[in-house]
Scaffold this active site. Structure first.
Site, short mmCIF file in Angstrom:
data_model
loop_
_atom_site.label_atom_id
_atom_site.label_comp_id
_atom_site.label_asym_id
_atom_site.label_seq_id
_atom_site.Cartn_x
_atom_site.Cartn_y
_atom_site.Cartn_z
N CYS A 210 0.87 -1.19 0.00
CA CYS A 210 0.00 0.00 0.00
C CYS A 210 0.90 1.23 0.00
CB CYS A 210 -0.92 0.00 1.21
SG CYS A 210 -1.85 -1.55 1.42
N LYS A 216 7.43 5.42 2.57
CA LYS A 216 8.14 4.29 3.17
C LYS A 216 8.91 3.51 2.10
CE LYS A 216 5.01 3.94 7.09
NZ LYS A 216 4.06 4.99 6.63
N ASP A 234 -0.17 0.17 -5.38
CA ASP A 234 -1.28 0.86 -4.74
C ASP A 234 -2.45 0.85 -5.70
OD1 ASP A 234 -1.39 2.74 -2.09
OD2 ASP A 234 -2.86 3.38 -3.57
N ASP A 282 1.30 -1.39 4.89
CA ASP A 282 0.96 -0.15 5.60
C ASP A 282 -0.47 0.17 5.18
OD1 ASP A 282 0.90 2.26 6.90
OD2 ASP A 282 2.24 3.29 5.51
N CYS A 335 -1.59 3.47 10.94
CA CYS A 335 -1.48 4.70 11.75
C CYS A 335 -2.78 4.85 12.53
CB CYS A 335 -1.19 5.91 10.88
SG CYS A 335 -2.29 6.14 9.47
#
Length: 392
Positions: A210, A216, A234, A282, A335
């Site tokens: 992702c 990252k 993505d 992520d 997150c």
């Protein structure tokens, strides 16, 4: 702009932000930028003052307020001087009527509180809405932290990441030579730590499942000394399209972008099955760990949306698990500070897959089930959950 006109502008902006939160519109910072682009008469002091009022009101309201006026009236409870600016002047807001209700104060939407990770105690909640620092990551391919410090005179080393620098609020990073040369990238210290937790080595083959705009991905490439292969995938064409110029500026040549169709990830990544040393997931999430950067996004989240995100995270983890070679590593990160997206998601994968949980190679964060939890209050980073597995 008069002080009263600034208050009226803040009310108008809050109405737009509230409407956007309900309808999935633009983020608050975008709304504010558009608003002032159409109002060139507002000077820099006016823009700063209005922006401050807007974000003070957003941070004060745990649930979306009924209106921008109600949100601003909430601020008058602790600021009598602000109440005086509701004066009915030509460009100002109407006077406060007797009995007129202000938006109630709060930190978090009520339905969110019981879904927080058990480690996030009530005394930590205010930090979830504090202003976030401005961090950059030093790109090892372009130089050292010492060299970056010499070029960014106002920077200070971050306490946890060996690659991080913290800059003063408002610092124009993208106007600096350090940024233009690719020596630094804007990245929160927590995100830097997650990339380091992947423990990649030169010559490995990795997938950033992702990848988004590639923050990252760039960090992984630097840790691999630009040797090996990284696929950055993505399902968002717009975000992925921003990766190419970042790769060039950073001096990265080992990354291959791959646009995926939502729901067809396994099919479109089938050529990688059983071959990867590392898969980083992520995953899309509530963003509850980044509410200090975009506090109005807590008004956008609903129980239905959270359920959809949890289902998507589980599906992406299953896709990732099938791509690992024996000995390969899966790193899952969100997150988020919600248990469903973090420790519960990790525990479920450990049960339904043959992967073996591994310690997260981070000194920072608190143990949270099989993973670790970073939080603004304890670690000073954005909030993250991270967990690791290996294929036997």
């Amino acid at each position: 702009m008069t002080p009263s006109a600034r208050v009226q502008a803040a009310i108008e902006l809050l109405d737009l932000v509230i409407e956007g939160a309900r309808a999935g519109g633009a983020a608050a910072d975008t709304v504010i930028a558009r608003y002032f682009k159409e109002r060139r008469y507002a000077g820099s002091k006016d823009r700063r003052a209005v922006r401050d009022l807007v974000y003070r009101a957003i941070r004060r309201c745990g649930d979306a307020p009924a209106s921008g006026r109600a949100a601003l009236l909430g601020l008058t409870r602790d600021d009598p001087g602000l109440a005086e600016l509701f004066d009915g002047s030509v460009h100002g807001p109407a006077p406060i009527a007797d009995g007129e209700e202000a938006a109630p104060a709060g930190l978090l939407p009520g339905w969110i509180v019981p879904r927080l990770d058990p480690l996030i105690a009530g005394e930590e909640w205010p930090a979830l809405l504090d202003r976030a620092p401005l961090d950059v990551r030093v790109n090892r391919l372009r130089g050292t932290r010492e060299e970056a410090l010499a070029k960014l005179a106002d920077a200070q080393p971050t306490p946890l990441s060996p690659l991080g620098l913290r800059l003063p609020e408002g610092f124009r990073v993208e106007e600096s030579e350090a940024w233009r040369s690719g020596l630094v990238e804007i990245q929160d210290e927590g995100s830097q730590l997650l990339a380091l937790a992947c423990a990649v080595a030169p010559g490995e083959v990795a997938l950033d499942l992702c990848a988004g705009a590639g923050g990252k991905t760039l960090a992984l490439a630097a840790e691999m000394a630009n040797q090996g292969r990284i696929l950055a995938s993505d399902a968002d064409r717009g975000r992925l399209s921003r990766l190419a110029p970042r790769l060039e500026r950073a001096g990265v040549t080992i990354v291959e972008p791959r646009l995926l169709d939502p729901g067809r990830e396994a099919e479109q990544l089938a050529d990688l099955a059983g071959t990867l040393d590392l898969v980083l997931v992520d995953a899309p999430c509530s963003g509850s760990g980044t509410w200090r950067r975009n506090p109005e996004t807590r008004w956008r989240l609903t129980p239905k949306r959270l359920d959809q995100l949890v289902a998507l995270q589980a599906r992406l983890l299953d896709v990732a698990a099938g791509l690992l070679r024996p000995g390969g590593r899966l790193v899952y990160a969100v997150c988020s500070l919600l248990a469903e997206e973090g420790r519960d998601q990790a525990a479920a994968l450990s049960v339904r897959s043959s992967l073996e949980p591994q310690p997260v190679p981070l000194a920072a964060g608190r143990p949270a089930g099989t993973g670790r939890l970073l939080s603004p209050a304890v670690d000073g980073t954005d909030g993250f959950f991270v967990a690791c597995w290996s294929r036997p």
